[in-house]
Design an enzyme around this catalytic site. Structure first.
Site, PDB file in Angstrom:
ATOM      1  N   TYR A   1      26.681   8.433  51.308  1.00 35.49           N
ATOM      2  CA  TYR A   1      26.422  10.050  50.855  1.00 35.49           C
ATOM      3  C   TYR A   1      25.287  10.327  50.043  1.00 35.49           C
ATOM      4  O   TYR A   1      24.532  11.022  50.368  1.00 35.49           O
ATOM      5  CB  TYR A   1      27.660  10.333  50.298  1.00 35.49           C
TER       6      TYR A   1
ATOM      7  N   SER B   1      22.382  17.720  46.367  1.00 35.90           N
ATOM      8  CA  SER B   1      23.513  17.369  45.354  1.00 35.90           C
ATOM      9  C   SER B   1      22.822  16.786  44.155  1.00 35.90           C
ATOM     10  O   SER B   1      21.785  16.030  44.292  1.00 35.90           O
ATOM     11  CB  SER B   1      24.557  16.284  46.157  1.00 35.90           C
TER      12      SER B   1
END
Ligand code: NAD
Ligand code: MG
Length: 305
Positions: free
Chosen positions: A210, A197
């Site tokens: 995360y 990401s």
């Protein structure tokens, strides 16, 4: 209708202004329980159902995609099938409605589809999905570690130990367990693609658990790529920016960030899952034969290192 051909005359090759190619996602306030369903996402997302046009780029390949029921994984599964691959998808049992939609599209493309419901936090399940794919398809040559958990919290004091543990288990341990089980089966020419990401480089204050996993995934990718390259196995990653998927309204973002999701990117809009699929197809196919240990950013123009 033959779902292997785009219905609207538009496909992933269409020459269009990327700013206006998709309407800006302007989501109304909404919440879903984790893990969230594409079926209930508003506005609905595009996984290339009507637009992805295959051209045999993955003919005869056998793929396993975690989180293949929805979002980025679903778009990738549809694209892989239309490029000629058999596709197994892993997902949580409560995601069966989304999974059925994707499985039917894989079959409509004339490929074999394998449903693998279960929990990525369970190491036996992770090893089992590799064995089941190999048994059903007679081998495995594309592994996409894409399943992931993201729950936003304003403060570290609100991240429970269980949330921290579950996020790391789902995003990092599962990738390790699945990859470790898969490598002995992977012939030369195989590829592993991990979903990292932009959070690996630009962590949001609300996503520290995360974002930590996404940095780990990026690092794992680059180390493993060097280890497996001599065996002819390429390992790469895709780093999405803000993409409109059920991860977001199922507590993946604060409500404030959800309702303006992706609007601050240089392209001014969130990405659609369909816009990610070509990156996975490229890294899975022989076209990328000299690319290993790379992270391909698909961020709407947000800079990455
Ligand atoms: P998504 O919700 O459609 O996909 C995530 C999938 O993970 C779910 O469908 C689910 O099947 C799977 N999953 C989660 N926990 C699981 C568990 N315990 N057991 C089995 N499966 C489990 O959302 P998405 O955005 O398409 O996410 C796919 C990947 O993309 C994730 O790794 C996510 O971190 C990454 N990503 C997404 C964005 C974005 O903006 N949407 C941005 C960067 C990275
Ligand atoms: Mg899902």
């Amino acid at each position: 209708m033959d779902r292997t051909e785009p219905a609207m005359g538009k496909d992933q090759y269409s020459f269009e202004n990327p700013v206006t190619r998709y309407e800006r996602v302007d989501p109304p306030e909404q919440r879903q329980p984790e893990p969230g369903l594409d079926r209930d996402l508003r506005p609905v997302a595009d996984h290339g159902e009507e637009s992805y046009r295959g051209s045999g780029r993955l003919a005869g390949r056998r793929a396993l995609i975690t989180g293949g029921d929805s979002g980025i994984g679903a778009a990738t599964a549809i694209a892989f099938a239309r490029e000629g691959a058999d596709v197994a998808i892993s997902y949580l049992p409560e995601e069966e409605p989304d999974a059925r939609h994707v499985l039917s599209l894989i079959e409509a493309a004339g490929q074999r589809a394998l449903a693998l419901p279960g929990d990525l936090k369970d190491p036996d399940y992770c090893r089992g999905i590799v064995e089941a794919t190999v048994a059903e398809f007679g081998g495995l040559d594309i592994l996409v570690n894409n399943g992931g958990k993201q729950v936003a919290q304003d403060s570290i004091t609100e991240i429970s130990d269980d949330q921290f543990d579950d996020t790391i288990k789902t995003n990092v341990y599962a990738m390790f367990w699945i990859t470790k089980a898969a490598v002995p089966h992977l012939p030369p020419g195989s590829t592993i693609i991990n979903t990292t990401s932009i959070q690996a480089y630009q962590p949001s204050a609300t996503l520290i658990d995360y974002a930590t996993t996404k940095a780990a995934i990026n690092n794992f990718t680059k180390g493993l790529a060097q280890q497996l390259a001599p065996q002819g196995i390429r390992v790469n990653a895709v780093a999405p920016g803000p993409i409109w998927t059920p991860l977001q309204p199922s507590f993946g973002q604060t409500m404030e960030k959800l309702t303006s999701f992706g609007q601050s990117t240089p392209l001014g809009r969130a990405g659609q899952p369909a816009e990610l699929a070509p990156a996975y197809v490229f890294l899975a196919s022989g076209e990328s034969s000299y690319i290993a240990g790379e992270t391909l950013s698909v961020t709407g123009g947000e800079p990455t290192p």
